[in-house]
Design a protein around this motif. Structure first.
Motif, PDB file in Angstrom:
ATOM      1  N   TYR A  92      43.027 102.992  48.010  1.00  0.00           N
ATOM      2  CA  TYR A  92      43.411 102.651  46.639  1.00  0.00           C
ATOM      3  C   TYR A  92      44.913 102.794  46.389  1.00  0.00           C
ATOM      4  O   TYR A  92      45.374 102.527  45.269  1.00  0.00           O
ATOM      5  N   ALA A  95      47.153 100.262  44.210  1.00  0.00           N
ATOM      6  CA  ALA A  95      46.252  99.321  43.529  1.00  0.00           C
ATOM      7  C   ALA A  95      46.717  99.010  42.111  1.00  0.00           C
ATOM      8  O   ALA A  95      46.703  97.852  41.689  1.00  0.00           O
ATOM      9  N   THR A 101      44.746  97.518  38.755  1.00  0.00           N
ATOM     10  CA  THR A 101      43.408  98.086  38.616  1.00  0.00           C
ATOM     11  C   THR A 101      43.434  99.609  38.588  1.00  0.00           C
ATOM     12  O   THR A 101      44.283 100.252  39.200  1.00  0.00           O
ATOM     13  N   ARG A 103      40.862 103.170  39.130  1.00  0.00           N
ATOM     14  CA  ARG A 103      39.642 103.607  39.814  1.00  0.00           C
ATOM     15  C   ARG A 103      38.593 103.808  38.728  1.00  0.00           C
ATOM     16  O   ARG A 103      38.613 104.798  38.007  1.00  0.00           O
ATOM     17  N   PRO A 129      37.328  99.149  41.803  1.00  0.00           N
ATOM     18  CA  PRO A 129      38.590  98.763  41.178  1.00  0.00           C
ATOM     19  C   PRO A 129      38.315  97.966  39.901  1.00  0.00           C
ATOM     20  O   PRO A 129      37.724  96.883  39.950  1.00  0.00           O
ATOM     21  N   LEU A 171      42.439  94.971  47.430  1.00  0.00           N
ATOM     22  CA  LEU A 171      43.241  96.186  47.371  1.00  0.00           C
ATOM     23  C   LEU A 171      44.380  96.091  48.375  1.00  0.00           C
ATOM     24  O   LEU A 171      44.130  95.953  49.578  1.00  0.00           O
TER      25      LEU A 171
END
Length: 257
Positions: A92, A95, A101, A103, A129, A171
């Protein structure tokens, strides 16, 4: 211009007393997609090793599970999944900067902040995401509406999961193949002394932060057609058309007019 598609079903019907297949599911857990099913004290999920995300998650929100202290987010790979079946925290990285995005918890942390097992919500099997505007806008507003209903003394069962209808993004820091959902569904069910009410919502990744989750209402049949799932597989056949095929009232108790 970002758009949100929200779908909702709510209808009441009386059944004989029914014991849930699992504490986290009502009228049994969803079927229809393959993957590894994991049951924990506060949720059950079905993980897809190809997409690296859950096909669905199911959980039971009660007045006892909510309104605990604020909980931390310490991301971990799910210890019950093989490395090749799930993502890791490093996947991640970048990201938010790269594709905007967050989490996003599929089972919300705030709905189980008073549970001793809340840390299990930070396993990446429960994370996807989610576009920041979606995650911090209509998605969290619906989660807040569910908790407001529960505070009134009403338990609810929820099934949530992804849609893969269009390509969204990848990602930038992930070192393994994965598929980010283009949208998400959430089905909310109340069952009290045989009285059943149900609502369903679908939200797209390109939703605006200001979008209203009540914007568009359709049936659970629509959710099942778009996901390939049977959300409540042991719902009696003679009642399925009424519960899953008609609009109804639970959305009103979730703040929809």
């Amino acid at each position: 211009m970002k758009r949100l598609v929200a779908v909702s079903l709510a209808v009441s019907f009386v059944f004989p007393a029914f014991k849930a297949f699992a504490e986290n599911c009502v009228f049994s857990c969803p079927i229809g997609l393959s993957g590894q099913t994991i049951t924990r004290s506060i949720y059950t999920l079905n993980n897809n090793p190809q997409t690296k995300f859950a096909n669905w998650v199911a959980y039971h929100v009660t007045p006892e599970t909510i309104d605990g202290p604020s909980r931390s987010r310490n991301w971990k790979a799910d210890p019950k999944l093989d490395d090749e079946s799930t993502l890791e925290p490093n996947d991640y990285k970048g990201a938010w900067r790269g594709i905007g995005t967050d989490r996003g918890h599929q089972v919300p942390l705030a709905s189980f902040s008073n549970s001793p097992d809340w840390r299990e919500l930070n396993y990446l099997s429960n994370i996807t995401p989610q576009d920041s505007d979606l995650n911090q806008g209509p998605w969290v507003k619906l989660e807040n509406a569910v908790r407001s209903l529960v505070r009134s003394g009403q338990d609810v069962y929820v099934v949530s999961g992804p849609l893969y209808e269009t390509f969204f993004a990848a990602l930038p820091g992930a070192d393994e193949l994965h598929s980010i959902p283009s949208g998400y569904f959430k089905v909310i069910v109340s069952e009290v002394h045989g009285l059943v009410e149900a609502s369903a919502f679908i939200m797209q990744q390109n939703a605006s932060r200001r979008d209203d989750y009540c914007a568009t209402q359709v049936t659970i049949d629509e959710v099942e057609a778009r996901t390939g799932l049977d959300i409540m597989p042991v719902l009696p056949d003679e009642s399925e058309e009424i519960i899953e095929g008609l609009l109804g009232k639970l959305a009103m108790r979730l703040g929809c007019s």
